[in-house]
Design a protein around this motif. Structure first.
Motif, PDB file in Angstrom:
ATOM      1  N   ASP A 273     -16.545  29.624  69.873  1.00 60.05           N
ATOM      2  CA  ASP A 273     -15.313  30.110  69.256  1.00 60.05           C
ATOM      3  C   ASP A 273     -15.319  29.943  67.733  1.00 60.05           C
ATOM      4  OD1 ASP A 273     -14.365  30.821  71.786  1.00 60.05           O
ATOM      5  OD2 ASP A 273     -13.467  28.846  72.103  1.00 60.05           O
ATOM      6  N   ALA A 274     -15.852  28.837  67.244  1.00 61.94           N
ATOM      7  CA  ALA A 274     -15.904  28.606  65.794  1.00 61.94           C
ATOM      8  C   ALA A 274     -16.820  29.623  65.119  1.00 61.94           C
ATOM      9  CB  ALA A 274     -16.360  27.181  65.493  1.00 61.94           C
ATOM     10  N   SER A 275     -17.949  29.937  65.741  1.00 59.93           N
ATOM     11  CA  SER A 275     -18.877  30.912  65.173  1.00 59.93           C
ATOM     12  C   SER A 275     -18.298  32.318  65.221  1.00 59.93           C
ATOM     13  CB  SER A 275     -20.214  30.866  65.918  1.00 59.93           C
ATOM     14  OG  SER A 275     -20.825  29.602  65.738  1.00 59.93           O
ATOM     15  N   THR A 276     -17.562  32.632  66.287  1.00 58.23           N
ATOM     16  CA  THR A 276     -16.903  33.933  66.381  1.00 58.23           C
ATOM     17  C   THR A 276     -15.874  34.071  65.271  1.00 58.23           C
ATOM     18  OG1 THR A 276     -17.267  34.031  68.770  1.00 58.23           O
ATOM     19  CG2 THR A 276     -15.527  35.434  67.880  1.00 58.23           C
ATOM     20  N   ALA A 277     -15.055  33.051  65.068  1.00 55.67           N
ATOM     21  CA  ALA A 277     -14.066  33.092  63.985  1.00 55.67           C
ATOM     22  C   ALA A 277     -14.771  33.233  62.640  1.00 55.67           C
ATOM     23  CB  ALA A 277     -13.193  31.835  64.014  1.00 55.67           C
ATOM     24  N   ALA A 278     -15.867  32.517  62.446  1.00 53.29           N
ATOM     25  CA  ALA A 278     -16.584  32.562  61.162  1.00 53.29           C
ATOM     26  C   ALA A 278     -17.119  33.956  60.865  1.00 53.29           C
ATOM     27  CB  ALA A 278     -17.714  31.536  61.160  1.00 53.29           C
ATOM     28  N   VAL A 279     -17.694  34.617  61.857  1.00 52.55           N
ATOM     29  CA  VAL A 279     -18.248  35.954  61.600  1.00 52.55           C
ATOM     30  C   VAL A 279     -17.126  36.972  61.393  1.00 52.55           C
ATOM     31  CG1 VAL A 279     -18.585  36.804  63.981  1.00 52.55           C
ATOM     32  CG2 VAL A 279     -20.136  37.525  62.150  1.00 52.55           C
ATOM     33  N   LEU A 280     -16.042  36.862  62.143  1.00 50.86           N
ATOM     34  CA  LEU A 280     -14.905  37.767  61.932  1.00 50.86           C
ATOM     35  C   LEU A 280     -14.307  37.550  60.533  1.00 50.86           C
ATOM     36  CD1 LEU A 280     -13.216  37.558  65.444  1.00 50.86           C
ATOM     37  CD2 LEU A 280     -14.378  39.553  64.460  1.00 50.86           C
ATOM     38  N   ASN A 281     -14.251  36.308  60.095  1.00 50.06           N
ATOM     39  CA  ASN A 281     -13.725  36.021  58.755  1.00 50.06           C
ATOM     40  C   ASN A 281     -14.664  36.556  57.669  1.00 50.06           C
ATOM     41  OD1 ASN A 281     -11.442  34.832  59.798  1.00 50.06           O
ATOM     42  ND2 ASN A 281     -12.310  32.785  59.760  1.00 50.06           N
ATOM     43  N   HIS A 282     -15.958  36.473  57.906  1.00 48.95           N
ATOM     44  CA  HIS A 282     -16.905  37.035  56.936  1.00 48.95           C
ATOM     45  C   HIS A 282     -16.702  38.548  56.831  1.00 48.95           C
ATOM     46  CE1 HIS A 282     -20.517  37.668  54.613  1.00 48.95           C
ATOM     47  NE2 HIS A 282     -20.857  38.607  55.479  1.00 48.95           N
ATOM     48  N   ILE A 283     -16.579  39.205  57.963  1.00 45.79           N
ATOM     49  CA  ILE A 283     -16.365  40.658  57.955  1.00 45.79           C
ATOM     50  C   ILE A 283     -15.056  40.982  57.232  1.00 45.79           C
ATOM     51  CG2 ILE A 283     -15.933  42.704  59.382  1.00 45.79           C
ATOM     52  CD1 ILE A 283     -17.774  41.294  61.530  1.00 45.79           C
ATOM     53  N   GLY A 284     -14.002  40.249  57.562  1.00 46.19           N
ATOM     54  CA  GLY A 284     -12.686  40.527  56.985  1.00 46.19           C
ATOM     55  C   GLY A 284     -12.555  40.228  55.504  1.00 46.19           C
ATOM     56  N   THR A 285     -13.415  39.357  54.972  1.00 43.62           N
ATOM     57  CA  THR A 285     -13.308  39.004  53.553  1.00 43.62           C
ATOM     58  C   THR A 285     -14.446  39.549  52.697  1.00 43.62           C
ATOM     59  OG1 THR A 285     -14.443  36.876  53.874  1.00 43.62           O
ATOM     60  CG2 THR A 285     -12.022  36.881  54.040  1.00 43.62           C
ATOM     61  N   GLN A 286     -15.619  39.710  53.275  1.00 44.44           N
ATOM     62  CA  GLN A 286     -16.773  40.113  52.473  1.00 44.44           C
ATOM     63  C   GLN A 286     -17.281  41.523  52.772  1.00 44.44           C
ATOM     64  OE1 GLN A 286     -17.758  38.026  49.955  1.00 44.44           O
ATOM     65  NE2 GLN A 286     -15.953  36.937  50.688  1.00 44.44           N
TER      66      GLN A 286
ATOM     67  N   PRO B 119      -7.242  35.013  57.993  1.00 41.75           N
ATOM     68  CA  PRO B 119      -8.411  34.460  58.687  1.00 41.75           C
ATOM     69  C   PRO B 119      -8.138  34.114  60.150  1.00 41.75           C
ATOM     70  CG  PRO B 119      -8.127  33.414  56.553  1.00 41.75           C
ATOM     71  CD  PRO B 119      -6.889  34.241  56.805  1.00 41.75           C
ATOM     72  N   PHE B 120      -9.180  34.277  60.958  1.00 47.47           N
ATOM     73  CA  PHE B 120      -9.164  33.846  62.358  1.00 47.47           C
ATOM     74  C   PHE B 120      -9.428  32.343  62.376  1.00 47.47           C
ATOM     75  CE2 PHE B 120     -10.003  38.306  62.765  1.00 47.47           C
ATOM     76  CZ  PHE B 120      -9.552  38.677  64.033  1.00 47.47           C
ATOM     77  N   ASN B 121      -8.945  31.671  63.416  1.00 47.19           N
ATOM     78  CA  ASN B 121      -9.292  30.262  63.590  1.00 47.19           C
ATOM     79  C   ASN B 121      -9.833  30.054  64.995  1.00 47.19           C
ATOM     80  OD1 ASN B 121      -7.093  29.366  65.438  1.00 47.19           O
ATOM     81  ND2 ASN B 121      -5.783  29.904  63.709  1.00 47.19           N
TER      82      ASN B 121
END
Length: 152
Positions: A98-111, A121-123
């Motif tokens: 779940d943490a890695s999923t949130a991290a990749v979604l946050n990367h897509i959404g910000t970068q 951001p997702f958590n």
């Protein structure tokens, strides 16, 4: 016994001194996504959809956020229309926690995506709830959700 009792508090102090696990790196994880969606998120026409305005629009709505989480954890299969173009590819479920999923979604959404509504951001807890609520869905079921939640 007395010696053992003296060791237990020392072990507790040592456990507190251990460094926390590093947070997952969304940019590194995105490397596997870039193989299909490209480094810039532009996608491949007719094969792999872009990660742009559609992503940001979905991330701005509760049911869209669920879809995005489930797209990563359950995969996608079947027809979808993204930004007015049809796609019929398959995206396998990514074996991420779940943490890695949130991290990749946050990367897509910000970068990766820069257009559309402001990105929240997702958590980890949010992704965990989405994973749980979609546990019975197939990749084809998830793909059908795209239109149902307002994906275009």
């Amino acid at each position: 016994m007395k010696a053992l009792l003296g060791i237990i508090p020392a072990m507790a102090v040592m456990a507190l001194a251990l460094p926390a696990a590093a947070a997952p790196d969304g940019a590194t994880i995105y490397g596997r996504c870039a193989a299909c969606h490209t480094k810039t998120g532009a996608g491949v026409p007719g094969a792999f959809p872009p990660l742009g305005a559609d992503f940001r629009a979905l991330a701005a709505k509760a049911d869209g956020r669920r879809f995005l989480s489930l797209a990563v954890v359950r995969g996608l299969s079947g027809p979808m229309t993204v930004e007015g173009k049809a796609y019929r590819g398959v995206m396998p479920a990514q074996m991420l926690d779940d943490a890695s999923t949130a991290a990749v979604l946050n990367h897509i959404g910000t970068q990766i995506t820069k257009t559309g509504p402001a990105f929240k951001p997702f958590n980890t807890k949010e992704v965990e709830g989405h994973r749980s609520s979609g546990a019975s869905l197939s990749a084809a079921d998830v793909a059908k959700l795209h239109a149902q939640v307002g994906g275009k």
